[in-house]
Write an enzyme that holds these catalytic residues in place. Structure first.
Site, PDB file in Angstrom:
ATOM      1  N   ASP A   1       0.862  -1.198   0.000  1.00 17.92           N
ATOM      2  CA  ASP A   1       0.000   0.000   0.000  1.00 17.92           C
ATOM      3  C   ASP A   1       0.897   1.247   0.000  1.00 17.92           C
ATOM      4  OD1 ASP A   1      -3.095  -0.853   1.308  1.00 17.92           O
ATOM      5  OD2 ASP A   1      -1.448  -2.266   1.456  1.00 17.92           O
TER       6      ASP A   1
ATOM      7  N   GLU B   1      -4.848   7.693   0.444  1.00 19.52           N
ATOM      8  CA  GLU B   1      -5.274   7.031   1.678  1.00 19.52           C
ATOM      9  C   GLU B   1      -4.195   6.971   2.766  1.00 19.52           C
ATOM     10  OE1 GLU B   1      -6.667   2.982   1.256  1.00 19.52           O
ATOM     11  OE2 GLU B   1      -7.009   2.790   3.417  1.00 19.52           O
TER      12      GLU B   1
ATOM     13  N   ASP C   1      -6.213   5.643  -4.254  1.00 12.62           N
ATOM     14  CA  ASP C   1      -6.215   4.512  -3.323  1.00 12.62           C
ATOM     15  C   ASP C   1      -5.094   3.593  -3.807  1.00 12.62           C
ATOM     16  OD1 ASP C   1      -6.704   2.436  -1.616  1.00 12.62           O
ATOM     17  OD2 ASP C   1      -8.897   2.648  -1.741  1.00 12.62           O
TER      18      ASP C   1
ATOM     19  N   ILE D   1      -3.729   0.789  -2.735  1.00  9.67           N
ATOM     20  CA  ILE D   1      -4.319  -0.551  -2.883  1.00  9.67           C
ATOM     21  C   ILE D   1      -5.724  -0.459  -2.324  1.00  9.67           C
ATOM     22  CG2 ILE D   1      -4.352  -2.957  -2.121  1.00  9.67           C
ATOM     23  CD1 ILE D   1      -1.419  -3.080  -2.235  1.00  9.67           C
ATOM     24  N   ASP D   2      -6.692  -0.618  -3.188  1.00 13.21           N
ATOM     25  CA  ASP D   2      -8.063  -0.710  -2.710  1.00 13.21           C
ATOM     26  C   ASP D   2      -8.364  -2.197  -2.586  1.00 13.21           C
ATOM     27  OD1 ASP D   2     -10.628   0.166  -1.985  1.00 13.21           O
ATOM     28  OD2 ASP D   2     -11.352  -0.268  -4.012  1.00 13.21           O
TER      29      ASP D   2
ATOM     30  N   THR E   1      -7.343  -3.971   0.410  1.00 11.90           N
ATOM     31  CA  THR E   1      -6.155  -4.542   1.070  1.00 11.90           C
ATOM     32  C   THR E   1      -6.456  -5.930   1.642  1.00 11.90           C
ATOM     33  OG1 THR E   1      -5.399  -2.326   1.594  1.00 11.90           O
ATOM     34  CG2 THR E   1      -4.357  -4.099   2.812  1.00 11.90           C
TER      35      THR E   1
ATOM     36  N   HIS F   1     -17.957  -4.721   5.282  1.00 15.39           N
ATOM     37  CA  HIS F   1     -17.904  -3.499   4.465  1.00 15.39           C
ATOM     38  C   HIS F   1     -19.249  -3.132   3.857  1.00 15.39           C
ATOM     39  CE1 HIS F   1     -13.290  -4.009   3.633  1.00 15.39           C
ATOM     40  NE2 HIS F   1     -13.581  -3.873   4.916  1.00 15.39           N
TER      41      HIS F   1
ATOM     42  N   SER G   1     -12.704  -4.704  -3.658  1.00 19.18           N
ATOM     43  CA  SER G   1     -12.122  -3.513  -4.310  1.00 19.18           C
ATOM     44  C   SER G   1     -12.968  -2.944  -5.438  1.00 19.18           C
ATOM     45  CB  SER G   1     -10.718  -3.804  -4.841  1.00 19.18           C
ATOM     46  OG  SER G   1     -10.749  -4.410  -6.124  1.00 19.18           O
TER      47      SER G   1
ATOM     48  N   LYS H   1     -14.826  -4.212  -8.854  1.00  9.87           N
ATOM     49  CA  LYS H   1     -16.274  -4.339  -9.102  1.00  9.87           C
ATOM     50  C   LYS H   1     -16.724  -3.313 -10.142  1.00  9.87           C
ATOM     51  CE  LYS H   1     -17.337  -4.263  -4.510  1.00  9.87           C
ATOM     52  NZ  LYS H   1     -16.091  -4.652  -3.843  1.00  9.87           N
TER      53      LYS H   1
ATOM     54  N   ARG I   1     -23.612  -1.245  -2.389  1.00  9.77           N
ATOM     55  CA  ARG I   1     -22.683  -1.072  -1.257  1.00  9.77           C
ATOM     56  C   ARG I   1     -23.410  -0.394  -0.109  1.00  9.77           C
ATOM     57  NH1 ARG I   1     -17.254  -1.279  -1.156  1.00  9.77           N
ATOM     58  NH2 ARG I   1     -16.331  -0.458   0.738  1.00  9.77           N
TER      59      ARG I   1
ATOM     60  N   ASP J   1     -12.082   5.675  -2.413  1.00  7.05           N
ATOM     61  CA  ASP J   1     -12.705   4.360  -2.594  1.00  7.05           C
ATOM     62  C   ASP J   1     -13.677   4.338  -3.778  1.00  7.05           C
ATOM     63  OD1 ASP J   1     -11.561   2.624  -0.699  1.00  7.05           O
ATOM     64  OD2 ASP J   1     -12.697   3.576   0.916  1.00  7.05           O
TER      65      ASP J   1
HETATM   66  N1  LIG Z   1     -16.597  -0.855   8.083  1.00  5.88           N
HETATM   67  C1  LIG Z   1     -16.475  -0.531   6.805  1.00  5.88           C
HETATM   68  N2  LIG Z   1     -17.563  -0.295   6.047  1.00  5.88           N
HETATM   69  C2  LIG Z   1     -17.459  -0.002   4.755  1.00  5.88           C
HETATM   70  N3  LIG Z   1     -16.280   0.106   4.091  1.00  5.88           N
HETATM   71  C3  LIG Z   1     -15.163  -0.118   4.805  1.00  5.88           C
HETATM   72  C4  LIG Z   1     -15.190  -0.452   6.178  1.00  5.88           C
HETATM   73  N4  LIG Z   1     -13.930  -0.608   6.595  1.00  5.88           N
HETATM   74  C5  LIG Z   1     -13.153  -0.377   5.512  1.00  5.88           C
HETATM   75  N5  LIG Z   1     -13.893  -0.073   4.455  1.00  5.88           N
HETATM   76  C6  LIG Z   1     -13.461   0.305   3.103  1.00  5.88           C
HETATM   77  O1  LIG Z   1     -13.744  -0.725   2.181  1.00  5.88           O
HETATM   78  C7  LIG Z   1     -12.728  -0.708   1.212  1.00  5.88           C
HETATM   79  C8  LIG Z   1     -12.679  -2.005   0.481  1.00  5.88           C
HETATM   80  O2  LIG Z   1     -13.895  -2.181  -0.177  1.00  5.88           O
HETATM   81  P1  LIG Z   1     -14.384  -3.589  -0.709  1.00  5.88           P
HETATM   82  O3  LIG Z   1     -15.140  -4.226   0.389  1.00  5.88           O
HETATM   83  O4  LIG Z   1     -15.244  -3.189  -1.869  1.00  5.88           O
HETATM   84  O5  LIG Z   1     -13.172  -4.351  -1.108  1.00  5.88           O
HETATM   85  C9  LIG Z   1     -11.494  -0.419   2.011  1.00  5.88           C
HETATM   86  O6  LIG Z   1     -10.522   0.118   1.181  1.00  5.88           O
HETATM   87  P2  LIG Z   1      -8.970  -0.256   1.450  1.00  5.88           P
HETATM   88  O7  LIG Z   1      -8.825  -1.707   1.221  1.00  5.88           O
HETATM   89  O8  LIG Z   1      -8.330   0.610   0.427  1.00  5.88           O
HETATM   90  O9  LIG Z   1      -8.662   0.185   2.850  1.00  5.88           O
HETATM   91  C10 LIG Z   1     -11.982   0.560   3.072  1.00  5.88           C
HETATM   92  O10 LIG Z   1     -11.797   1.908   2.710  1.00  5.88           O
HETATM   93 MG   LIG Z   2     -10.002   1.538  -0.526  1.00  4.21          MG
HETATM   94 MG   LIG Z   3      -7.154   0.817   3.795  1.00  2.39          MG
HETATM   95 MG   LIG Z   4      -6.454   1.282   0.196  1.00  4.08          MG
END
Ligand SMILES: Nc1ncnc2c1ncn2[C@@H]1O[C@H](COP(=O)(O)O)[C@@H](OP(=O)(O)O)[C@H]1O
Ligand SMILES: [Mg+2]
Ligand SMILES: [Mg+2]
Ligand SMILES: [Mg+2]
Length: 346
Positions: free
Chosen positions: A46, A71, A134, A136-137, A139, A230, A254, A257, A271, A283
């Site tokens: 990241d 980020e 971002d 790494i989206d 992670t 998430h 990420s 999608k 979402r 994001d």
């Molecule tokens: N409790 C939460 N509710 C919703 N999104 C969250 C979360 N905690 C983290 N995220 C976000 O969800 C992103 C990943 O989305 P997805 O579920 O679509 O893979 C994360 O990005 P990062 O991985 O860049 O931190 C983070 O920003």
């Molecule tokens: Mg992200």
């Molecule tokens: Mg993150």
């Molecule tokens: Mg990220």
């Protein structure tokens, strides 16, 4: 206005960062993964990705006033216990720059690395231009060995005007294909008014992509987060039922999608974060550009457009929904009904 130069720079920057991420994901060590103050994971990749994108954008566009909303920050790396991690990031960044060979520069120092990360501290806003990154989206997907994306967008006067999504593990064919897919690694790019293109990460020529044209929710496949923390899987299942969606949900990490949606692999992305969560602009900015330029529509759960001009966060009414123009009215109706019946699902 054309953003050709900026799009070319963003594409180069994201592809360079993807090289670093791929290398790290192949040989991810326990010591490469850390926990941030909000308990979410962050890895050396990241940070390394953020350094490379920041570095490449400055090299490619030396005359552009540089503002980056990203980020990661360098706080933990400046502490005593972050020393080894900083060393490892610096090594990874220098190895990637050397093996790529595009930039003939002397190796970056640890101080250069910290400064490149901190370039990402901008607050964004409605004036001028701001890159939104971002590094790494997804992670959690990255650590699991699954999907992730390097997501880079550009705001101009508060509007997203371009987006690039590098998705190193996304198959070039549909995510719904039953056949095992050997070819993976996609890069999506879009600029306002110019459509969305996909190419392979190793450099094939870009092809134009479009969202699914289906008007029939029964045929529409639906994307959501892999991580139930998430996005509420219960709520999306209730919405899918109301709409008559037949296929089970496709769960991927990420903004991959948004990429998969932009080429019609599915027709809906839902979402619904749990109560109290605030969405960040990085994001969604790149994914928003990629899917809207491919003909998709993105809104919050009340049908309002997303506003990227308010700083690092998106202020919105419960959730983000994405689909094509035809399906949006029935999707919105199903979302409103499900939300009023299942308020406790969030
Ligand atoms: N409790 C939460 N509710 C919703 N999104 C969250 C979360 N905690 C983290 N995220 C976000 O969800 C992103 C990943 O989305 P997805 O579920 O679509 O893979 C994360 O990005 P990062 O991985 O860049 O931190 C983070 O920003
Ligand atoms: Mg992200
Ligand atoms: Mg993150
Ligand atoms: Mg990220």
């Amino acid at each position: 206005m054309s953003y050709d130069k900026e799009l070319a720079a963003a594409t180069k920057a994201a592809a360079l960062a993807a090289r670093l991420c791929q290398k790290v994901q192949k040989a991810l060590l326990q010591s490469d993964v850390h926990s941030k103050s909000d308990k979410s994971p962050v890895t050396v990749a990241d940070y390394g990705s953020q350094v490379l994108v920041s570095f490449a954008l400055e090299k490619e566009l030396p005359s552009m006033a540089f503002s980056l909303v990203a980020e990661e920050d360098s706080g933990d790396l400046r502490k005593e216990e972050g020393k080894e991690t900083l060393q490892r990031i610096t090594e990874l960044v220098n190895d990637t720059l050397a093996s790529d060979g595009t930039y003939d520069v002397s190796p970056l120092t640890e101080e250069n690395v910290l400064r490149a990360i901190d370039n990402g501290k901008s607050e964004g806003g409605s004036r001028g231009r701001h890159w939104v990154l971002d590094p790494i989206d997804g992670t959690k997907g990255f650590v699991r060995g699954d999907q992730y994306a390097i997501a880079l967008g550009l705001l101009d006067e508060g509007k997203v005007v371009l987006g690039v999504l590098a998705c190193p593990n996304l198959p070039l064919g549909s995510v719904n294909s039953k056949e095992p897919q050997e070819k993976v690694g996609c890069l999506f790019s879009a600029q306002v008014g110019g459509g969305t293109y996909m190419q392979s990460l190793d450099g094939s020529s870009p092809v134009k992509v479009h969202v699914s044209a289906t008007e029939n929710p029964e045929e529409a496949s639906l994307f959501e987060s892999y991580e139930a923390a998430h996005s509420s899987h219960d709520l999306s299942s209730s919405i899918a039922k109301k709409l008559g969606v037949k296929a089970p949900p496709v769960r991927i990490d990420s903004q991959a999608k948004y990429g998969a949606l932009s080429r019609g692999d599915g027709a809906i992305y839902l979402r619904f974060p749990h109560k109290g969560y605030r969405e960040k602009i990085w994001d969604h900015a790149a994914g928003y550009s990629v899917v809207t330029e491919a003909g998709g529509v993105v809104s919050d759960a009340a049908g309002n457009p997303l506003d990227f001009s308010k700083g690092r966060y998106l202020d919105l009414d419960t959730g983000i929904i994405v689909t094509n123009q035809k399906l949006m009215p029935s999707l919105l109706k199903a979302v409103k009904e499900s939300l009023s019946e299942n308020a406790s699902a969030l």
